[in-house]
Design an enzyme around this catalytic site. Structure first.
Site, PDB file in Angstrom:
ATOM      1  N   CYS A 251       0.843  -1.207   0.000  1.00 28.31           N
ATOM      2  CA  CYS A 251       0.000   0.000   0.000  1.00 28.31           C
ATOM      3  C   CYS A 251       0.877   1.256   0.000  1.00 28.31           C
ATOM      4  CB  CYS A 251      -0.889   0.017   1.238  1.00 28.31           C
ATOM      5  SG  CYS A 251      -2.489  -0.731   0.921  1.00 28.31           S
TER       6      CYS A 251
ATOM      7  N   ARG B 130      -7.867  -6.315   0.051  1.00 33.97           N
ATOM      8  CA  ARG B 130      -6.559  -6.811   0.536  1.00 33.97           C
ATOM      9  C   ARG B 130      -6.633  -7.210   2.006  1.00 33.97           C
ATOM     10  NH1 ARG B 130      -1.461  -3.604  -1.724  1.00 33.97           N
ATOM     11  NH2 ARG B 130      -0.565  -5.165  -0.354  1.00 33.97           N
TER      12      ARG B 130
END
Ligand code: EPZ
Length: 419
Positions: A116, A396
């Site tokens: 991320c 995710r």
């Protein structure tokens, strides 16, 4: 690409159980590479980070079997020591596969990891720790070539209690000759779970959960069956959802101690929380008060809950001050919260959130996993319809987030949009 559509204004009621923690399962999956016999991890969520990690293990020659939510990994025979770049660029946790691959196979090849976009995310602490174990690491053409033929234990001090670096060094040291002592180690619950898991396979590790971890090298590790710890961030996200939308839910498979920092903030804001040994009940029927948070390593307030609390403060009474000390750019959810009517000003790593009486549905985009979850939480309360793109980032860390929230009464659906 999928989008989430949320029709705000519905309270949350009901009960649900939380899966095993993403950030625990990812570390345990890396550790499976050290095991000479099969390992089974119970109650694992089928989220993209875990799926990607299993693909890397398969690329190394490991075998993966799912039986409902139980995941069996057989690394008794490994055929490769290179972490595929395509997956490595997807997930940061590919980085702490290096330690176990070097421990088991003596050599490893990897690219610099992805993950991320919440900060620079250097890997200097990982490399410094592995090199301190006499592992030779060459950085050539964006690749890391590691040689651990002569790895041996050492005393390693971490300049910062990095979770991933602590895990990587533990797993690289477990089969190295001699004793390794890690000082200023991370104290997150996932570290203690990793120690328990490795010791169950035959390792000799002590001290996880404190700042000093001692690893005595052993010859090999066996297989085992293991229940990872529950996901404290998913639990905290659901608790915050109740604080925002109102209602009452019971969350099972929770370790109250792991979410103490989150619970204390929500109670201070006027939520009611009743904690039992492995579950909690949270209710919120009043207008909540904005809270101040400052993110720091465990047991302080977790950075992975910062965005969710910002959404909470945005619709609470008063002003909340949010200080993000862990990652450099973890305020990417601010523009989208503003688009929904939030009153937030950012000064470097400080956000001042002035609570408003109403948020409004809008078209917004998830920039990262936890920022995306914060937009969902804001949408639960916003007047009208909130449309969220970038849902893959939310996937995710949250398995079928829309189904979880729908089961509690939220009006949320996932639609496929041909971009
Ligand atoms: C783990 O990331 C988690 N990910 C993150 O969760 C979590 O936010 C983070 O720990 C902090 O708790 C997994 O466990 C897979 P760090 P990690 O190393 O290990 C700096 C989520 O949303 N640093 O503790 O990458 C780094 O830049 C994810 O589930 C260095 O400077 O975090 C950051 O500022 C996001 N050099 C700080 O340390 C290094 O070599 C904390 O990072 C390593 C880290």
């Amino acid at each position: 690409m999928d989008r989430l559509l949320i029709n705000g204004g519905h309270r949350l009621e009901g009960e649900l159980a939380v899966h095993s923690a993403k950030n625990c399962v990812l570390a345990l999956l890396a550790a499976c590479v050290l095991a000479t016999r099969p390992v089974t991890l119970f109650n694992c969520p089928k989220i993209t980070d875990i799926i990607n990690m299993t693909k890397i293990i398969e690329a190394l020659g490991g075998k993966i079997f799912w039986e409902k939510d139980d995941l069996t990994v057989d690394c008794s025979v490994l055929t490769g020591n290179e972490i595929p770049s395509s997956y490595a660029k997807e997930i940061r946790s590919s980085l702490f596969l290096m330690g176990p691959i070097i421990g088991r196979l003596k050599h490893a090849k990897a690219v610099f990891p992805g993950g991320c976009d919440i900060g620079i995310r250097p890997i200097d602490l990982h490399l410094k720790g592995l090199r301190a174990l006499n592992i030779d690491i060459e950085e050539t053409g964006g690749f890391l070539y590691c040689n651990g033929e002569n790895a041996r234990g050492n005393d390693i001090h971490l300049d910062f209690p990095s979770v991933g670096a602590t895990e990587n060094i533990m797993m690289a040291a477990v089969l190295a000759k001699g004793k390794t002592t890690i000082t200023n180690a991370a104290k997150e619950p996932e570290i203690a779970a990793l120690q328990k898991f490795l010791n169950k396979m035959g390792a000799k590790i002590a001290g996880a959960g404190s700042s000093t971890i001692v690893i005595e090298g052993v010859k090999k590790l066996d297989g085992c069956e293991f229940e990872p710890i529950p996901d404290r961030i998913v639990a905290g996200t659901l608790m915050t959802a109740v604080g925002i939308a109102g209602g009452e839910i019971e969350i099972e498979n929770v370790v109250p101690e792991h979410i103490a920092a989150i619970t204390s903030k929500l109670v201070k804001s006027s939520c009611k929380v009743r904690a039992f040994c492995d579950r909690i009940v949270i209710s919120s029927n009043l207008r909540t008060k904005a809270v101040d948070i400052e993110t720091s390593p465990y047991p302080a307030f977790p950075t992975d809950m910062q965005a969710q609390i910002m959404a909470f403060d945005a619709i609470s009474e008063g002003t909340g001050i949010i200080i993000e000390n862990i990652f450099e750019t973890r305020f990417k959810h601010v523009p989208d919260l503003r688009r929904m009517g939030a009153d937030i000003t950012v000064h470097g790593d400080v956000a001042v959130v002035r609570g408003v009486r109403k948020l409004y549905g809008a078209e917004v985009h998830a920039s990262d996993l936890r920022g995306g979850s914060a937009l969902v939480l804001a949408g639960l309360k916003a007047e009208g319809v909130t449309s969220i793109s970038g849902v893959g980032l939310i996937d995710r860390g949250y398995e079928s987030f829309e189904k979880t929230l729908s089961s509690l009464g939220a009006k949320i659906q996932r639609i496929s949009v041909n971009d």
